[in-house]
Design a protein around this motif. Structure first.
Motif, PDB file in Angstrom:
ATOM      1  N   LEU A  14       0.841  -1.182   0.000  1.00 16.91           N
ATOM      2  CA  LEU A  14       0.000   0.000   0.000  1.00 16.91           C
ATOM      3  C   LEU A  14       0.886   1.244   0.000  1.00 16.91           C
ATOM      4  CD1 LEU A  14      -2.928   1.091   0.195  1.00 16.91           C
ATOM      5  CD2 LEU A  14      -2.686   1.022   2.687  1.00 16.91           C
ATOM      6  N   ASP A  15       0.465   2.231  -0.760  1.00 15.68           N
ATOM      7  CA  ASP A  15       1.178   3.505  -0.774  1.00 15.68           C
ATOM      8  C   ASP A  15       1.464   3.950   0.656  1.00 15.68           C
ATOM      9  OD1 ASP A  15       1.821   6.209  -2.262  1.00 15.68           O
ATOM     10  OD2 ASP A  15       0.489   6.711  -0.571  1.00 15.68           O
ATOM     11  N   LYS A  16       2.706   4.332   0.926  1.00 18.18           N
ATOM     12  CA  LYS A  16       3.126   4.629   2.298  1.00 18.18           C
ATOM     13  C   LYS A  16       2.308   5.748   2.923  1.00 18.18           C
ATOM     14  CE  LYS A  16       7.876   2.928   1.928  1.00 18.18           C
ATOM     15  NZ  LYS A  16       9.318   3.245   2.053  1.00 18.18           N
ATOM     16  N   HIS A  17       1.973   6.759   2.169  1.00 20.64           N
ATOM     17  CA  HIS A  17       1.187   7.868   2.721  1.00 20.64           C
ATOM     18  C   HIS A  17      -0.203   7.382   3.112  1.00 20.64           C
ATOM     19  CE1 HIS A  17      -1.592  11.332   2.475  1.00 20.64           C
ATOM     20  NE2 HIS A  17      -0.597  11.955   3.113  1.00 20.64           N
ATOM     21  N   ASP A  18      -0.838   6.568   2.254  1.00 13.98           N
ATOM     22  CA  ASP A  18      -2.164   6.045   2.570  1.00 13.98           C
ATOM     23  C   ASP A  18      -2.108   5.129   3.789  1.00 13.98           C
ATOM     24  OD1 ASP A  18      -3.295   7.428   0.523  1.00 13.98           O
ATOM     25  OD2 ASP A  18      -3.593   5.704  -0.795  1.00 13.98           O
ATOM     26  N   ALA A  19      -1.072   4.311   3.863  1.00 12.31           N
ATOM     27  CA  ALA A  19      -0.943   3.397   5.003  1.00 12.31           C
ATOM     28  C   ALA A  19      -0.793   4.157   6.311  1.00 12.31           C
ATOM     29  CB  ALA A  19       0.250   2.473   4.786  1.00 12.31           C
ATOM     30  N   GLN A  20       0.004   5.229   6.289  1.00 16.30           N
ATOM     31  CA  GLN A  20       0.212   6.018   7.499  1.00 16.30           C
ATOM     32  C   GLN A  20      -1.058   6.743   7.903  1.00 16.30           C
ATOM     33  OE1 GLN A  20       3.146   9.094   7.082  1.00 16.30           O
ATOM     34  NE2 GLN A  20       3.340   9.417   9.292  1.00 16.30           N
ATOM     35  N   THR A  21      -1.772   7.283   6.928  1.00 17.08           N
ATOM     36  CA  THR A  21      -3.017   8.009   7.219  1.00 17.08           C
ATOM     37  C   THR A  21      -4.047   7.093   7.848  1.00 17.08           C
ATOM     38  OG1 THR A  21      -2.633   9.530   5.398  1.00 17.08           O
ATOM     39  CG2 THR A  21      -4.899   9.346   6.213  1.00 17.08           C
ATOM     40  N   PHE A  22      -4.171   5.874   7.292  1.00 19.46           N
ATOM     41  CA  PHE A  22      -5.166   4.963   7.821  1.00 19.46           C
ATOM     42  C   PHE A  22      -4.825   4.533   9.246  1.00 19.46           C
ATOM     43  CE2 PHE A  22      -7.151   0.880   8.594  1.00 19.46           C
ATOM     44  CZ  PHE A  22      -8.457   1.158   8.225  1.00 19.46           C
ATOM     45  N   THR A  23      -3.536   4.248   9.480  1.00 15.72           N
ATOM     46  CA  THR A  23      -3.110   3.837  10.819  1.00 15.72           C
ATOM     47  C   THR A  23      -3.414   4.905  11.855  1.00 15.72           C
ATOM     48  OG1 THR A  23      -1.348   2.479   9.876  1.00 15.72           O
ATOM     49  CG2 THR A  23      -1.146   3.083  12.198  1.00 15.72           C
ATOM     50  N   GLN A  24      -3.224   6.167  11.483  1.00 15.07           N
ATOM     51  CA  GLN A  24      -3.483   7.262  12.410  1.00 15.07           C
ATOM     52  C   GLN A  24      -4.963   7.375  12.739  1.00 15.07           C
ATOM     53  OE1 GLN A  24      -1.763  10.567  10.285  1.00 15.07           O
ATOM     54  NE2 GLN A  24       0.295  10.226  11.149  1.00 15.07           N
ATOM     55  N   ASN A  25      -5.820   6.927  11.817  1.00 17.22           N
ATOM     56  CA  ASN A  25      -7.260   7.049  12.022  1.00 17.22           C
ATOM     57  C   ASN A  25      -7.871   5.837  12.729  1.00 17.22           C
ATOM     58  OD1 ASN A  25      -7.458   9.571  10.868  1.00 17.22           O
ATOM     59  ND2 ASN A  25      -7.830   8.789   8.810  1.00 17.22           N
ATOM     60  N   MET A  26      -7.052   4.829  12.984  1.00 21.21           N
ATOM     61  CA  MET A  26      -7.557   3.629  13.629  1.00 21.21           C
ATOM     62  C   MET A  26      -7.683   3.834  15.141  1.00 21.21           C
ATOM     63  SD  MET A  26      -8.355   0.985  11.828  1.00 21.21           S
ATOM     64  CE  MET A  26      -8.057  -0.367  12.957  1.00 21.21           C
ATOM     65  N   GLU A  27      -8.681   3.206  15.718  1.00 22.90           N
ATOM     66  CA  GLU A  27      -8.788   3.149  17.171  1.00 22.90           C
ATOM     67  C   GLU A  27      -9.351   1.799  17.556  1.00 22.90           C
ATOM     68  OE1 GLU A  27     -12.285   4.868  19.357  1.00 22.90           O
ATOM     69  OE2 GLU A  27     -12.292   6.186  17.630  1.00 22.90           O
ATOM     70  N   ASP A  28      -9.035   1.375  18.734  1.00 24.75           N
ATOM     71  CA  ASP A  28      -9.505   0.085  19.212  1.00 24.75           C
ATOM     72  C   ASP A  28     -10.933   0.230  19.723  1.00 24.75           C
ATOM     73  OD1 ASP A  28      -9.975  -2.334  20.354  1.00 24.75           O
ATOM     74  OD2 ASP A  28      -8.247  -2.308  21.704  1.00 24.75           O
ATOM     75  N   PRO A  29     -11.919  -0.422  19.081  1.00 24.42           N
ATOM     76  CA  PRO A  29     -13.310  -0.265  19.527  1.00 24.42           C
ATOM     77  C   PRO A  29     -13.560  -0.854  20.907  1.00 24.42           C
ATOM     78  CG  PRO A  29     -13.154  -1.982  17.873  1.00 24.42           C
ATOM     79  CD  PRO A  29     -11.811  -1.310  17.913  1.00 24.42           C
ATOM     80  N   TYR A  30     -12.626  -1.640  21.403  1.00 20.19           N
ATOM     81  CA  TYR A  30     -12.788  -2.253  22.723  1.00 20.19           C
ATOM     82  C   TYR A  30     -12.059  -1.482  23.820  1.00 20.19           C
ATOM     83  CZ  TYR A  30     -14.589  -6.183  20.057  1.00 20.19           C
ATOM     84  OH  TYR A  30     -15.339  -6.962  19.212  1.00 20.19           O
ATOM     85  N   SER A  31     -11.491  -0.331  23.470  1.00 20.42           N
ATOM     86  CA  SER A  31     -10.658   0.388  24.428  1.00 20.42           C
ATOM     87  C   SER A  31     -11.439   0.897  25.635  1.00 20.42           C
ATOM     88  CB  SER A  31      -9.958   1.563  23.739  1.00 20.42           C
ATOM     89  OG  SER A  31     -10.911   2.482  23.209  1.00 20.42           O
ATOM     90  N   SER A  32     -12.736   1.093  25.502  1.00 23.16           N
ATOM     91  CA  SER A  32     -13.520   1.599  26.635  1.00 23.16           C
ATOM     92  C   SER A  32     -14.370   0.517  27.293  1.00 23.16           C
ATOM     93  CB  SER A  32     -14.414   2.759  26.193  1.00 23.16           C
ATOM     94  OG  SER A  32     -15.455   2.296  25.344  1.00 23.16           O
ATOM     95  N   ASP A  33     -14.116  -0.743  26.954  1.00 19.35           N
ATOM     96  CA  ASP A  33     -14.824  -1.822  27.642  1.00 19.35           C
ATOM     97  C   ASP A  33     -14.564  -1.744  29.143  1.00 19.35           C
ATOM     98  OD1 ASP A  33     -15.909  -2.888  25.346  1.00 19.35           O
ATOM     99  OD2 ASP A  33     -15.121  -4.902  25.675  1.00 19.35           O
ATOM    100  N   PRO A  34     -15.517  -2.173  29.956  1.00 14.73           N
ATOM    101  CA  PRO A  34     -15.322  -2.117  31.417  1.00 14.73           C
ATOM    102  C   PRO A  34     -14.305  -3.142  31.890  1.00 14.73           C
ATOM    103  CG  PRO A  34     -17.367  -3.262  30.882  1.00 14.73           C
ATOM    104  CD  PRO A  34     -16.852  -2.697  29.587  1.00 14.73           C
ATOM    105  N   LYS A  35     -13.790  -2.927  33.091  1.00 17.30           N
ATOM    106  CA  LYS A  35     -12.894  -3.893  33.705  1.00 17.30           C
ATOM    107  C   LYS A  35     -13.729  -5.057  34.243  1.00 17.30           C
ATOM    108  CE  LYS A  35      -9.218  -0.683  35.031  1.00 17.30           C
ATOM    109  NZ  LYS A  35      -8.403  -0.142  36.145  1.00 17.30           N
TER     110      LYS A  35
END
Length: 552
Positions: free
Chosen positions: A160-181
């Motif tokens: 994948l084009d390096k610029h596109d790959a970097q942009t997508f990675t920056q926009n990613m977030e873990d949807p489970y990051s706010s799950d409860p303990k």
């Protein structure tokens, strides 16, 4: 009301979902094919690559991949010299069979066209067509293992084009990051989404299961809902208006408390897989628990919404939840309307569990409690109710949580001909001791404890226990049981049995222990899992059997 998964959908909706029109056109024809010409490894990966409808459908792969020795470092998706580079725009043009179906993973570009035909994951198969699989692999975290990476690399066609790959990675977030303990004693069957059960021995310690030890069954990330902003929509098909209720509105209505057991359809699946592989989470005997639930009777809410003004054309009550998948589709289910409106049905819109607000893992701020019915219909994080002539169109109502004959395999399974599971059959399990334990023989006897339960409001009238493989039987003592009578007996029964064993060696022997329960309709359990095996591993209620060592 916002959820982590909804924010993820918003972030990745362009360009990932801009090819949905193409995907829809392919779905109806491609679901009818299978991977008949593929090697076993490719068959497995093809079924599990992208867009699985629920994490349960991926558990078989999780079990299978344990058999593979993954010694190679994880290199999938990293930049590879000598391969052509493609922009995300170029990748997005490859979203049909005619144009070839490409996906990206990190910096890698892959042609997965040969995987697409016949994918059994339903209408989510092409979610990643022309874009990245990462959001779905984050959502369904079981993909993230070395064996999957290794197979994916076989279909690598470029970077994948390096610029596109970097942009997508920056926009990613873990949807489970706010799950409860969660309490550390819970044993996960999967982590993302989180599904876990307590040690079986803890279940028989309390008739009312502490909320921290109540098994957790999640299909998607846990929504993070602001109770002050919460609104429940109620729609009656054909009516001109939709009723909207806040949490305060619900709490102003006359409340009711019931004690009810909830059980996952896959409880005890780990025993069924010993017969033959199934698709589903590897649950032990503790995907079941008992609690008190406080809330508003659903029949009262529906009456206030004007249901009593309509004729009997309405057959179902649909529930839509706040948790959503990567396409923005909400978890959903439905129950027959007779269950919803019958006063004896005791269906609640619950906002309290064991006298306290619902925990997030169990539906905060409002969930449906449908006593006597499989856990999948007890919808958590309730957002909408629809009174309808038809069942919910949700995947979990139409293409999951259904039973099949032992002779049916995925190649010939027709979900349209199998009814959705509602009331569960009678079952029981031994919680103390564990299979393989060494236990003391006291005065020629051993102590055994467990639970029994039956769906549909039936009461457990007898529990039979054997310590010699079924040659002789003993009736167990009832240690705890709800006083309610059928057809409104919603709670489990806790039992114990102090039964004699033949320990002639006086040192160490063994005992083949088994249990079966009988309910108030004189339904009992089948003897063997071979007779009730099914492709989804649900409705597993054969005799529970364990083998223990005996110590004098």
């Amino acid at each position: 009301m916002h959820t982590i998964s909804r924010r993820l959908v918003q972030k990745i909706s362009v360009p990932i979902f801009r090819t949905s029109t193409h995907a829809t056109k392919l779905i109806s024809t491609q679901n009818q094919h299978r991977y008949e010409d593929k090697d076993p490894e490719t068959k497995l990966f093809g079924k599990l690559l992208i867009g699985a409808a629920s994490a349960g459908l991926l558990a078989t792969y999780f079990d299978e991949k344990k058999k593979v020795d993954c010694k190679v470092a994880q290199t999938s998706g990293t930049f590879k010299d000598g391969l052509p580079e493609y922009t995300i725009e170029e990748v997005s043009k490859h979203n049909t069979q005619e144009s070839r179906i490409w996906v990206t993973y990190k910096e890698g570009v892959y042609d997965i066209t040969d995987f697409v035909p016949g994918h059994p994951g339903g209408d989510q198969i092409l979610m990643a067509a022309g874009s990245s699989v990462e959001p779905f692999w984050v959502l369904y975290g079981i993909h993230e293992n070395q064996h999957v990476y290794d197979i994916l690399e076989k279909y690598r066609i470029g970077n994948l084009d390096k610029h596109d790959a970097q942009t997508f990675t920056q926009n990613m977030e873990d949807p489970y990051s706010s799950d409860p303990k969660r309490h550390p004693v819970l044993k996960p069957a999967s982590v993302k989404p989180f599904n876990a059960e307590p040690p079986p021995s803890l279940l028989v310690e309390n008739f009312i299961t502490p909320k921290e030890l109540f098994y957790v069954r999640n299909h998607l990330p846990v929504p993070n809902i602001d109770a002050e902003q919460y609104k429940l929509e109620i729609e009656i098909e054909g009516a001109k208006k939709t009723v909207s209720l806040s949490l305060d509105d619900l709490k102003k209505m006359p409340k009711k408390t019931i004690t009810a057991t909830i059980m996952c359809a896959g409880n005890r699946r780990s025993e069924m897989v010993k017969v033959k592989t199934v698709k589903g989470l590897n649950w032990g005997p503790a995907a079941v628990a008992n609690a008190t639930w406080t809330g508003v009777p659903l029949r009262d809410v529906l009456k206030n919404a004007g249901l009593d003004q309509f004729d009997d054309k309405y057959k179902h009550v649909q529930f839509e939840a706040e948790d959503v998948d990567a396409t923005g589709k909400n978890y959903g289910a439905s129950i027959p309307i007779w269950k919803a409106i019958d006063e004896r049905g005791d269906v609640l819109l619950a906002y309290e569990m064991n006298g306290a607000p619902l925990p997030r893992d169990h539906g905060y701020p409002v969930r449906v409690i449908v006593p006597g019915v499989v856990g999948a219909r007890n919808v958590k994080w309730l957002a909408k109710i629809v009174i309808s002539e038809h069942e919910s169109t949700s995947h979990w109502q139409q293409n999951d949580y259904k039973g099949f004959s032992p002779c049916t395999d995925w190649e010939d399974a027709d979900f349209t001909k199998s009814p959705a599971i509602q009331e569960l059959p009678v079952t029981s399990a031994i919680c103390k001791p564990y299979d393989g334990d060494t236990i003391d023989v006291v005065d020629g006897k051993i102590l055994i404890k467990g639970y029994a339960w039956s769906g549909g409001g039936q009461k457990i009238v007898r529990v039979d226990v054997s310590a010699d493989g079924g040659k002789t039987w003993h009736v167990a003592n009832v240690d705890a049981q709800d006083s309610s009578e059928p057809p409104r007996h919603w709670s489990w029964t806790l039992w114990s049995a102090n039964i004699p064993v033949d320990n002639k060696s006086k040192t160490v022997g063994f005992a083949d222990i088994m249990v079966k329960a009988v309910d108030s309709c004189y339904n009992t359990q089948p003897e063997n899992f071979e007779h009730i095996w099914n492709i989804r591993g649900v409705l597993g209620n054969a005799y529970h059997k364990i083998k223990v060592n005996l110590k004098q």
